[in-house]
Design a protein around this motif. Structure first.
Motif, short mmCIF file in Angstrom:
data_model
loop_
_atom_site.label_atom_id
_atom_site.label_comp_id
_atom_site.label_asym_id
_atom_site.label_seq_id
_atom_site.Cartn_x
_atom_site.Cartn_y
_atom_site.Cartn_z
N ASP A 261 7.01 2.21 2.84
CA ASP A 261 7.45 1.84 1.48
C ASP A 261 8.95 1.57 1.45
N SER B 36 -5.70 3.81 -5.74
CA SER B 36 -5.08 5.10 -6.06
C SER B 36 -3.66 4.86 -6.56
N ARG B 37 -3.00 3.84 -6.01
CA ARG B 37 -1.61 3.56 -6.40
C ARG B 37 -1.54 2.98 -7.81
N TYR C 212 3.71 6.60 5.40
CA TYR C 212 3.63 5.76 4.20
C TYR C 212 5.00 5.65 3.52
N ALA D 93 -1.50 2.87 0.59
CA ALA D 93 -1.52 4.30 0.28
C ALA D 93 -2.77 4.90 0.93
#
Ligand code: PMP
Length: 439
Positions: free
Chosen positions: A333, A258-259, A329, A252
């Motif tokens: 993912d 942060s995730r 991103y 991320a």
């Protein structure tokens, strides 16, 4: 011997000048490794003319694959202007600003040449800031080759000791006893045992070093409860929380922290933020990072490095990071989820107990089906390790390059059909394992 194999010939030649023909343990393959010739996008050509889809990307570092035009242009421009100076350059400020802007735990940052150095400087900073000697780290986790950070790495069952207080095991022979004495080993995702260890060693603990998605621990995430406990207890006891994002920065814009929702005191970064060149960084709270500040005289932790913040790594890294927007991103993912799902289906179709763990663009294969939450759960039996090495060889012979122990890292140039090709190849490789009853 295969007289037509250039890789084999190169390995024979290498053995005369490199120990075992090797300069990097992680890329050795028995009986000889495949040598790379060149790469573009998500494909690598070996010296025998085989084309491989690259699922390891220099051990997760090359998030944009090989020879990305924007990264190559940035590097070429800088090479023509000079590659390193005994002076700072503007390029280090630009990359520092980007990282401080994106990563919650980074206010100030210093650059190093590798992730190993970043972790080493983080541990030194934690000791200097707290005035305490010990470091705690997760059992089995990899953080590079600084003595304290590699303690208990890959520890085998004979050395594990108590599950609630894992043994502090030296990784390299000859490690001074003082090193293992200053490392407290934590059982991953075990809240009560970890909290008890932190409290027992509180007076001498400088920091807790943790990778939130530790590769060698099975690429399983730290649970939300474990992270909440770590943040609460370290803050209460004045121990610094050090999150190693050398690999997980690729998950991320703000990294795994942060995730997964935790803000550490110090953060180490590396790999993707060098744009394909050697790099590392240690960042964190400004008051802690002040241990490196030379403006008032000799700092608490002096830190140099001939090639630290060299402008080639800095400008290429900046270009790589700037390419990583939300769309990229999201695609990484989506591809990660597609591949995990496809590989899990391949295990089911082949009737082989196995699973794909990981998050986002990081995937790890296991030849066991039970739910994994700890290092000891994920640790492969000798038969499983042998079967994984065989699986890797079957994948390689069919044009898919991954880490021999089952790690996969995707890159932004990959398209849906590349993911489909990897899944199809895994079907074929697993069928060989089943036919030959390798497990
Ligand atoms: N920390 C982690 C979590 C890593 O995976 C690695 C390397 N794979 C390192 C630190 C060390 O980084 P480097 O290889 O750049 O020294």
């Amino acid at each position: 011997p295969d007289p037509s194999s250039r890789s084999q010939a190169l390995h024979t030649r290498a053995k005369r000048s490199l120990p075992g023909g090797n300069t990097r343990t992680t890329v050795y393959l028995s009986p000889y490794p495949v040598y790379a010739a060149h790469g573009a996008g998500c494909r690598v050509h070996d010296v025998d003319g085989n084309v491989l889809i690259d699922c390891i990307n220099n051990f997760t570092a090359l998030i944009h694959g090989h020879a990305h035009p924007a990264l190559a242009a940035a590097a070429h421009r800088q090479i023509d202007l000079g590659t390193a100076f005994g002076m700072p350059t503007e390029s280090e400020i630009a990359l520092a600003e980007l990282l401080a802007e994106r990563v919650p735990g980074i206010e100030h940052i210093r650059f190093t040449n590798s992730g190993t150095e970043a972790v080493m400087m983080a541990l030194k900073a934690a000791r200097a800031f707290t005035g305490r000697p010990k470091i705690a780290k997760v059992e089995g986790a990899y953080h590079g080759s600084y003595d304290h950070a590699e303690t208990s790495l890959d520890a085998s069952p004979a050395n594990w000791g108590d599950a609630a207080a894992p043994a502090s095991v030296a990784h390299s022979q000859g490690t001074p006893q003082g090193v293992t004495a200053d490392v407290v080993v934590l059982p991953f995702n075990d809240c009560p045992a970890t909290e008890a260890l932190l409290r027992a060693h509180a007076a001498s603990l400088a920091g807790v070093l943790i990778d939130l998605l530790p590769n060698r621990v099975g690429l399983i995430p730290a649970s939300a409860g474990y992270l909440r406990m770590l943040r609460r207890v370290t803050a209460e006891l004045g121990i610094l929380l050090i999150v190693d994002e050398v690999i997980t920065l690729r998950l991320a814009p703000g990294g795994a922290q942060s995730r997964l929702g935790v803000t550490p005191d110090l953060t180490t970064v590396g790999k993707i933020m060098g744009g394909g060149f050697p790099v590392g960084g240690v960042g964190g709270r400004a008051d802690v990072m002040a241990v490196f500040d030379p403006t008032a005289g000799r700092p608490a932790v002096p830190h140099g490095g001939t090639f630290s913040a060299n402008p080639v790594s800095m400008v290429s890294g900046l270009a790589a990071m700037q390419l990583l927007d939300d769309t990229v991103y999201a695609q990484l993912d989506r591809h990660g989820d597609m591949l995990r799902q496809g590989l899990n289906q391949a295990f089911a179709d082949a009737g082989i107990a196995g699973q794909a763990t990981g998050l986002g663009s990081l995937i790890k294969l296991h030849l066991k089906a039970d739910k994994l939450t700890s290092y000891r759960d994920a640790y492969p039996s000798p038969a499983q390790a042998r079967a994984m090495a065989r699986f890797n060889r079957e994948m390689l012979n069919r044009g898919v390059l991954m880490a021999s122990y089952g790690l996969i890292a995707l890159s932004s140039p990959m398209r849906d059909q590349d993911i489909a090709q990897i899944v199809e190849t895994a079907h074929d490789a697993l069928n060989v394992l089943r036919r030959e009853e390798v497990l």
